[in-house]
Design a protein around this motif. Structure first.
Motif, PDB file in Angstrom:
ATOM      1  N   SER A 190      96.249  51.984  32.704  1.00  0.00           N
ATOM      2  CA  SER A 190      95.622  50.657  32.684  1.00  0.00           C
ATOM      3  C   SER A 190      96.393  49.724  31.762  1.00  0.00           C
ATOM      4  O   SER A 190      97.011  50.159  30.782  1.00  0.00           O
ATOM      5  N   TRP A 191      96.319  48.437  32.073  1.00  0.00           N
ATOM      6  CA  TRP A 191      96.911  47.413  31.218  1.00  0.00           C
ATOM      7  C   TRP A 191      95.850  46.867  30.283  1.00  0.00           C
ATOM      8  O   TRP A 191      94.710  46.640  30.693  1.00  0.00           O
ATOM      9  N   ARG A 192      96.236  46.672  29.008  1.00  0.00           N
ATOM     10  CA  ARG A 192      95.248  46.332  27.988  1.00  0.00           C
ATOM     11  C   ARG A 192      95.758  45.293  27.004  1.00  0.00           C
ATOM     12  O   ARG A 192      96.957  45.135  26.794  1.00  0.00           O
ATOM     13  N   MET A 227      88.780  47.849  35.518  1.00  0.00           N
ATOM     14  CA  MET A 227      88.325  48.913  36.412  1.00  0.00           C
ATOM     15  C   MET A 227      89.221  50.139  36.339  1.00  0.00           C
ATOM     16  O   MET A 227      88.774  51.276  36.544  1.00  0.00           O
ATOM     17  N   HIS A 228      90.498  49.910  36.044  1.00  0.00           N
ATOM     18  CA  HIS A 228      91.425  51.045  35.961  1.00  0.00           C
ATOM     19  C   HIS A 228      90.998  51.989  34.837  1.00  0.00           C
ATOM     20  O   HIS A 228      90.917  53.206  35.034  1.00  0.00           O
ATOM     21  N   ALA A 229      90.690  51.422  33.670  1.00  0.00           N
ATOM     22  CA  ALA A 229      90.254  52.247  32.536  1.00  0.00           C
ATOM     23  C   ALA A 229      88.885  52.858  32.821  1.00  0.00           C
ATOM     24  O   ALA A 229      88.625  54.016  32.464  1.00  0.00           O
ATOM     25  N   VAL A 284      80.185  40.426  30.619  1.00  0.00           N
ATOM     26  CA  VAL A 284      81.381  41.251  30.457  1.00  0.00           C
ATOM     27  C   VAL A 284      82.230  41.084  31.712  1.00  0.00           C
ATOM     28  O   VAL A 284      81.801  41.429  32.817  1.00  0.00           O
ATOM     29  N   ILE A 285      83.412  40.526  31.544  1.00  0.00           N
ATOM     30  CA  ILE A 285      84.334  40.270  32.652  1.00  0.00           C
ATOM     31  C   ILE A 285      85.182  41.510  32.882  1.00  0.00           C
ATOM     32  O   ILE A 285      85.751  42.083  31.946  1.00  0.00           O
ATOM     33  N   VAL A 286      85.267  41.927  34.147  1.00  0.00           N
ATOM     34  CA  VAL A 286      85.991  43.155  34.487  1.00  0.00           C
ATOM     35  C   VAL A 286      87.161  42.843  35.416  1.00  0.00           C
ATOM     36  O   VAL A 286      86.963  42.580  36.605  1.00  0.00           O
ATOM     37  N   PRO A 287      88.398  42.854  34.906  1.00  0.00           N
ATOM     38  CA  PRO A 287      89.572  42.710  35.774  1.00  0.00           C
ATOM     39  C   PRO A 287      89.880  44.057  36.431  1.00  0.00           C
ATOM     40  O   PRO A 287      89.239  45.065  36.109  1.00  0.00           O
ATOM     41  N   THR A 288      90.868  44.087  37.325  1.00  0.00           N
ATOM     42  CA  THR A 288      91.241  45.382  37.895  1.00  0.00           C
ATOM     43  C   THR A 288      91.911  46.261  36.839  1.00  0.00           C
ATOM     44  O   THR A 288      91.726  47.469  36.834  1.00  0.00           O
ATOM     45  N   GLY A 289      92.711  45.646  35.948  1.00  0.00           N
ATOM     46  CA  GLY A 289      93.425  46.428  34.948  1.00  0.00           C
ATOM     47  C   GLY A 289      94.653  47.128  35.492  1.00  0.00           C
ATOM     48  O   GLY A 289      95.324  47.868  34.773  1.00  0.00           O
ATOM     49  N   ASP A 290      94.977  46.885  36.777  1.00  0.00           N
ATOM     50  CA  ASP A 290      96.158  47.521  37.378  1.00  0.00           C
ATOM     51  C   ASP A 290      97.460  46.899  36.891  1.00  0.00           C
ATOM     52  O   ASP A 290      98.524  47.515  37.010  1.00  0.00           O
ATOM     53  N   ASP A 291      97.403  45.667  36.384  1.00  0.00           N
ATOM     54  CA  ASP A 291      98.607  44.993  35.909  1.00  0.00           C
ATOM     55  C   ASP A 291      98.212  43.952  34.867  1.00  0.00           C
ATOM     56  O   ASP A 291      97.024  43.662  34.671  1.00  0.00           O
ATOM     57  N   ALA A 292      99.222  43.389  34.203  1.00  0.00           N
ATOM     58  CA  ALA A 292      98.955  42.382  33.176  1.00  0.00           C
ATOM     59  C   ALA A 292      98.367  41.110  33.773  1.00  0.00           C
ATOM     60  O   ALA A 292      97.572  40.428  33.124  1.00  0.00           O
ATOM     61  N   THR A 293      98.743  40.800  35.002  1.00  0.00           N
ATOM     62  CA  THR A 293      98.220  39.598  35.657  1.00  0.00           C
ATOM     63  C   THR A 293      96.703  39.617  35.725  1.00  0.00           C
ATOM     64  O   THR A 293      96.035  38.594  35.541  1.00  0.00           O
ATOM     65  N   PHE A 335     102.022  40.114  24.925  1.00  0.00           N
ATOM     66  CA  PHE A 335     100.563  40.179  24.833  1.00  0.00           C
ATOM     67  C   PHE A 335      99.889  41.417  25.411  1.00  0.00           C
ATOM     68  O   PHE A 335      98.711  41.646  25.147  1.00  0.00           O
ATOM     69  N   TYR A 336     100.565  42.213  26.218  1.00  0.00           N
ATOM     70  CA  TYR A 336      99.879  43.279  26.938  1.00  0.00           C
ATOM     71  C   TYR A 336     100.642  44.593  26.826  1.00  0.00           C
ATOM     72  O   TYR A 336     101.861  44.610  26.704  1.00  0.00           O
ATOM     73  N   ARG A 337      99.897  45.700  26.911  1.00  0.00           N
ATOM     74  CA  ARG A 337     100.545  47.014  26.895  1.00  0.00           C
ATOM     75  C   ARG A 337      99.968  47.887  28.003  1.00  0.00           C
ATOM     76  O   ARG A 337      98.822  47.705  28.428  1.00  0.00           O
ATOM     77  N   ASN A 338     100.772  48.842  28.448  1.00  0.00           N
ATOM     78  CA  ASN A 338     100.362  49.802  29.461  1.00  0.00           C
ATOM     79  C   ASN A 338      99.894  51.074  28.756  1.00  0.00           C
ATOM     80  O   ASN A 338     100.665  51.736  28.068  1.00  0.00           O
TER      81      ASN A 338
END
Length: 331
Positions: A261-263, A169-171, A131-140, A253-256
């Motif tokens: 969090s970005w998802r 991580m944000h979520a 399971v890959i965990v991005p920061t989720g702070d932005d779409a990047t 592709f992405y929503r806030n």
């Protein structure tokens, strides 16, 4: 003393072990519910998977989360720390410098050996779901996670063993789960092995040129201003796009989410969004961007979330194309 094996076929032990390995592998793959997981799911299944944090600023792994007060409520403003027992991958370590036509070009796809060494250094285990965990702070950050997912598949990990924590991580932090700020410092290496790159996921420069000549599907996954040639990144010498390419804008592709969090969104919503954005065809074909991460985000949505197969990524993108002295066009 010899032990009698009366009535057992020759080679039964090897056959039995092979069957057991296949069943074990299938059971591990079945752990993941799909391309995306939620924080509650990951919290409940943390011991069954490898949690792999990916970010482009490793210093934040040991920082505390930053909060702001909005209308009297405490709101997460910036991710800090990581999920307990997570492994850590530096996004910048997923690309390498390669020499092409006598010129050193940065941000290129690593060789199988280079990728293998990186994964061994972070102690990735073979065969265990990831399971890959991005920061989720932005779409990047979602694109970075998608790029890592794509590279894992390119070098042999089955798609059924790879998922991304939606919202990152944000979520996770916003949901109130534990956050660890201790340094992630592997003390040894793993025995993870990379396979030769999977050509079903990759497109070369020559194949992009062939697609141009044949009027094949060629998709530009950058932000619309870059596709139009109005903007460019410092990595790319000249603004523009590849001749014959159709827009597949990153903005689709992405929503806030409400928690900040970005998802990623669901497959049926993506179908509506892409149709509304005038995107008629998404596969089979080739997708590109500047250095690979916008394209990987598009690939992850189309291939993994929507289940539309046959989309290959040109990982060198505009960076490699222009460094080779090949032409671009503007609207």
């Amino acid at each position: 003393m010899k032990i009698a094996r009366r009535g057992l076929p020759k080679g039964w032990i090897g056959t039995w072990l092979f069957a057991l390995a296949a069943v074990t592998s299938a059971a591990q793959a079945a752990v993941l519910p799909g391309a995306l997981v939620t924080p509650p799911w990951l919290h409940d299944h943390a011991k069954q998977v490898q949690i792999v944090d990916i970010r482009d600023s490793l210093g934040s792994l040991t920082n505390d989360p930053k909060y702001a007060t909005v209308n009297g409520h405490k709101v997460l403003e910036e991710v800090g720390g990581h999920i307990p027992d997570a492994l850590s991958v530096n996004f910048w370590g997923l690309r390498q410098k390669h020499v092409i036509d006598g010129k050193k070009i940065d941000f290129m796809l690593p060789t199988a050996k280079e990728f293998e060494q990186t994964m061994q250094a972070v102690q990735l285990e073979p065969g265990k779901p990831i399971v890959i965990v991005p920061t989720g702070d932005d779409a990047t950050s979602l694109q970075e996670a998608a790029f890592f997912a794509w590279e894992l598949q390119v070098f042999g990990v089955p798609q059924e063993q790879i998922a991304i924590l939606n919202g990152g991580m944000h979520a996770w932090t916003s949901a109130g789960y534990d956050v660890d700020t201790d340094a992630i410092a592997p003390m040894s290496s793993s025995k993870w092995k990379a396979r030769a790159p999977n050509p079903a996921l990759l497109a070369t420069t020559a194949e992009v040129q062939a697609a141009q000549r044949a009027h094949g599907l060629l998709l530009d996954a950058r932000p619309l201003a870059q596709i139009a040639g109005l903007e460019r990144t410092p990595v790319v010498p000249a603004a523009g796009r590849l001749a014959g390419a159709s827009p597949l804008p990153a903005e689709l592709f992405y929503r806030n989410a409400d928690d900040g969090s970005w998802r990623f969104i669901s497959a049926h919503v993506y179908r509506k969004v892409l149709a509304g954005g005038g995107v008629q065809r998404v596969a089979p074909g080739i997708v590109y961007c500047n250095t690979g991460q916008y394209a990987a985000g598009a690939w992850f949505v189309i291939d993994r979330i929507m289940g539309r197969k046959g989309l290959r990524e040109y990982p060198g993108g505009m960076n490699e194309w222009e460094q080779r002295g090949l032409p671009v066009v503007s609207f």
